[in-house]
Design a protein around this motif. Structure first.
Motif, PDB file in Angstrom:
ATOM      1  N   HIS A  14      49.849  45.842  33.259  1.00 20.40           N
ATOM      2  CA  HIS A  14      51.185  45.101  32.730  1.00 20.40           C
ATOM      3  C   HIS A  14      50.569  43.721  32.410  1.00 20.40           C
ATOM      4  O   HIS A  14      50.669  43.135  31.184  1.00 20.40           O
ATOM      5  CB  HIS A  14      52.243  44.987  33.698  1.00 20.40           C
ATOM      6  N   TRP A  15      49.979  42.988  33.273  1.00 19.17           N
ATOM      7  CA  TRP A  15      49.628  41.555  33.230  1.00 19.17           C
ATOM      8  C   TRP A  15      48.340  41.603  31.837  1.00 19.17           C
ATOM      9  O   TRP A  15      48.346  40.721  31.198  1.00 19.17           O
ATOM     10  CB  TRP A  15      49.053  40.896  34.264  1.00 19.17           C
ATOM     11  N   ALA A  16      47.335  42.830  32.109  1.00 20.61           N
ATOM     12  CA  ALA A  16      46.308  42.727  31.232  1.00 20.61           C
ATOM     13  C   ALA A  16      46.577  42.830  29.685  1.00 20.61           C
ATOM     14  O   ALA A  16      46.115  42.269  28.564  1.00 20.61           O
ATOM     15  CB  ALA A  16      45.436  43.697  31.648  1.00 20.61           C
ATOM     16  N   GLY A  17      47.700  43.700  29.497  1.00 19.29           N
ATOM     17  CA  GLY A  17      48.362  43.644  28.210  1.00 19.29           C
ATOM     18  C   GLY A  17      48.841  42.340  27.509  1.00 19.29           C
ATOM     19  O   GLY A  17      48.882  42.039  26.543  1.00 19.29           O
ATOM     20  N   LEU A  18      49.609  41.678  28.319  1.00 20.11           N
ATOM     21  CA  LEU A  18      50.106  40.116  28.222  1.00 20.11           C
ATOM     22  C   LEU A  18      49.018  39.447  27.793  1.00 20.11           C
ATOM     23  O   LEU A  18      49.013  38.583  26.908  1.00 20.11           O
ATOM     24  CB  LEU A  18      51.048  39.671  29.440  1.00 20.11           C
ATOM     25  N   PHE A  19      47.905  39.388  28.529  1.00 16.75           N
ATOM     26  CA  PHE A  19      46.850  38.377  28.061  1.00 16.75           C
ATOM     27  C   PHE A  19      46.026  39.010  27.210  1.00 16.75           C
ATOM     28  O   PHE A  19      45.644  38.173  26.086  1.00 16.75           O
ATOM     29  CB  PHE A  19      45.745  38.626  29.639  1.00 16.75           C
ATOM     30  N   ARG A  20      45.919  40.298  26.837  1.00 22.33           N
ATOM     31  CA  ARG A  20      45.275  40.575  25.554  1.00 22.33           C
ATOM     32  C   ARG A  20      45.933  40.246  24.392  1.00 22.33           C
ATOM     33  O   ARG A  20      45.394  39.790  23.413  1.00 22.33           O
ATOM     34  CB  ARG A  20      45.239  42.346  25.685  1.00 22.33           C
TER      35      ARG A  20
END
Length: 147
Positions: A14-20
């Motif tokens: 979830h967080w990785a998608g936001l950062f990406r």
């Protein structure tokens, strides 16, 4: 492997998608699913920004791990990814070495700015002496002859 990356350690992505999305295509993101895997990535890129998901189930492990990583990897910076339910743990996480505690998607742009600033100051990856010398020449950006 680069000397600095943004390493996101979480179970879901979830967080990785936001950062990406916030990074807009920069190839600096590395995703991990466990603290052990995150530690290996950090060892390979010791000047990284590490964003670690903190839950009620792993809070104690995080509070033990972050001070050790901070001492071992002095050039690294740490972010905690948590929820509002763990807001009471923010002071403990900061004491353990986190630069910022993110609780929602709205916090990601600030974290990305912190990461960009840190990554811009990180040392370049170690190059063989010939390539390092060529990269420092004023005409390094010109095409090199083959051979």
């Amino acid at each position: 492997m680069p000397s600095a990356r943004l390493i996101v350690c979480e179970k879901t992505g979830h967080w990785a998608g936001l950062f990406r999305r916030a990074l807009a295509g920069r190839e600096v993101l590395a995703e991990t699913r466990s603290l052990a895997e995150c530690g290996r990535q950090l060892g390979a890129s010791p000047a990284s920004v590490v964003a670690v998901e903190v839950t009620a189930g792993n809070l104690e492990a995080i509070l033990r791990t972050l001070p050790r990583w901070s001492a071992e990897y002095a050039r690294a910076r740490f972010l905690a990814l948590t929820t509002r339910e763990l807001a009471a743990a923010e002071s403990l996480l900061r004491e353990a070495g986190t630069l910022a505690v993110l609780q929602c998607a709205a916090d990601v742009p600030l974290a990305v700015r912190l990461a960009h600033r840190h990554l811009a100051l990180a040392p370049a990856a170690e190059l063989p002496w010939r390539e390092a010398l060529l990269a420092r020449l004023p005409w390094a950006s010109l095409p090199r002859p083959a051979g």
